[in-house]
Design an enzyme around this catalytic site. Sequence first.
Site, PDB file in Angstrom:
ATOM      1  N   ASP A   1      10.358 -29.266  36.651  1.00 53.45           N
ATOM      2  CA  ASP A   1      10.651 -30.908  37.163  1.00 53.45           C
ATOM      3  C   ASP A   1      11.850 -30.492  36.955  1.00 53.45           C
ATOM      4  O   ASP A   1      12.218 -30.735  35.944  1.00 53.45           O
ATOM      5  CB  ASP A   1       9.468 -31.756  36.125  1.00 53.45           C
TER       6      ASP A   1
ATOM      7  N   ASP B   1       8.208 -40.489  42.281  1.00 50.25           N
ATOM      8  CA  ASP B   1       7.252 -40.593  42.254  1.00 50.25           C
ATOM      9  C   ASP B   1       6.449 -41.564  42.495  1.00 50.25           C
ATOM     10  O   ASP B   1       6.926 -42.969  42.986  1.00 50.25           O
ATOM     11  CB  ASP B   1       7.317 -40.697  40.414  1.00 50.25           C
TER      12      ASP B   1
ATOM     13  N   GLY C   1      12.844 -34.556  45.696  1.00 43.65           N
ATOM     14  CA  GLY C   1      13.498 -34.791  47.418  1.00 43.65           C
ATOM     15  C   GLY C   1      14.420 -34.552  47.486  1.00 43.65           C
ATOM     16  O   GLY C   1      15.834 -34.783  48.763  1.00 43.65           O
TER      17      GLY C   1
HETATM   18  C1  GLA Z   1       8.912 -37.163  36.808  1.00 41.87           C
HETATM   19  C2  GLA Z   1       7.128 -36.863  37.223  1.00 41.87           C
HETATM   20  C3  GLA Z   1       5.872 -36.689  37.502  1.00 41.87           C
HETATM   21  C4  GLA Z   1       5.399 -35.886  35.921  1.00 41.87           C
HETATM   22  C5  GLA Z   1       6.323 -36.476  35.258  1.00 41.87           C
HETATM   23  C6  GLA Z   1       6.058 -36.446  33.671  1.00 41.87           C
HETATM   24  O1  GLA Z   1       8.696 -38.055  36.571  1.00 41.87           O
HETATM   25  O2  GLA Z   1       7.999 -36.495  38.814  1.00 41.87           O
HETATM   26  O3  GLA Z   1       4.722 -36.199  38.480  1.00 41.87           O
HETATM   27  O4  GLA Z   1       6.073 -35.434  36.141  1.00 41.87           O
HETATM   28  O5  GLA Z   1       7.769 -36.184  34.815  1.00 41.87           O
HETATM   29  O6  GLA Z   1       6.835 -36.150  32.521  1.00 41.87           O
END
Ligand code: GLA
Length: 403
Positions: free
Chosen positions: A153, A224, A203
């Site tokens: 991430d 998200d 994305g």
């Molecule tokens: C981001 C990701 C989520 C999740 C959180 C965790 O927002 O997009 O899917 O993994 O971090 O902190």
Amino acid sequence: MRFFASLSLAALAVASTSGLTATAQNSAAPQVALTPPMGWNSWNYFAEKVTDKDIRDSADRIVANGMKDAGYIYVNIDDTWEGERDASGLLHTNSKFPDMKALADYVHSKGLKIGIYSGPGTKTCGGFPASLGHEEQDAKMYADWGIDYLKYDLCSFIPDVMEKQAPGDKAAQMRLMIAAYDKMAKALKATGRPIVFSLCQYGWDAPWEWAPALGGNLWRSTGDISPDWDRIYAILSQQDGLAKYAGPGHWNDPDMLEVGNGKLTIEENRAHFTMWAMLAAPLLAGNDLPHMKPEINAILTNRDVIAVNQDKLGKQGTRAYSDGEVEVWTRHLSGGALAVAVLAAGDSRYSTHPFHLDLAKLGLHGPQEAKNLWTGKTVTLTEHMPIEITTHDVQLYRIASPK
Ligand code: GLA
């Protein structure tokens, strides 16, 4: 929690030169995720509260409630498992996860696989230590634990590296981002363990164009998700046009499932699941498995709908046409079959003014024998047949021999 507020969407549209070649793509021939990964992830329900016990309980439930038999194999720990690094740089787990190797062994003993989460910056989105400067060390640790899936991430890599090293130069920032994903891809590959590599960078910079070449098995194609129809529908709409980038080993990821979460109605849960099946999206449930209602279990384990998602041809569905707020999506399946989804994205259409199916617009001629995958009944679809469909519900048909 997010660290990227300062990057505007317009700026992110900047094209980048990844430097990754078709040769690199070929040499990274995927051995995993030949169909979209299926499993469960802790984030959408437990978020930062997830513990070792929650993961074990979820693994137990997946076996007991039929999800494992239906294909849900990955049990993925999202953010907040991380502790501190020691003097050697080795990352330890925090007190919620006392023994990750033992947890992985437990999940494997159930015939399931286990996933974990990190990121290319100094911190994860939740503010826990991430992998910057420790990529090889972390990848090796995951492999030693027996990890089968990594969600990586972006988060603090934006301020930590992109904005610091290339202030104001969005294209250069994107190149740094791609290099960071490439670095972890190589570290995972060097372990020799097959590990699904999931890119979570919302994305940015068209990952569908460069992620497959570095060995990414899936890449988030949007921001998200949340358990809210408007958000789910917005994400669905953003997938149109991305179908050509998906295929065995490399998938667009419109984010994890919210089926069973929040205040989604039964119709919305069914429509969300159906459309993610049509999109060849990873099916990562994210609900509270110990308290799952039978009707949610029935949605998540509908074998016919899962078969559409897992079709080995790996062709993502596309929107064929829309009529007001009703949309018709099609997906080509192996053996020449066709899946057709009719979605009431907005208001209901009753018998007073029902929606009429236009087979010619789908390239079909005359009556088609089909199976309604939610009722299990065989139906004959005819040109301009009326279909009553209520708000946010869906009809899904499989035509075995389209004419
Ligand atoms: C981001 C990701 C989520 C999740 C959180 C965790 O927002 O997009 O899917 O993994 O971090 O902190």
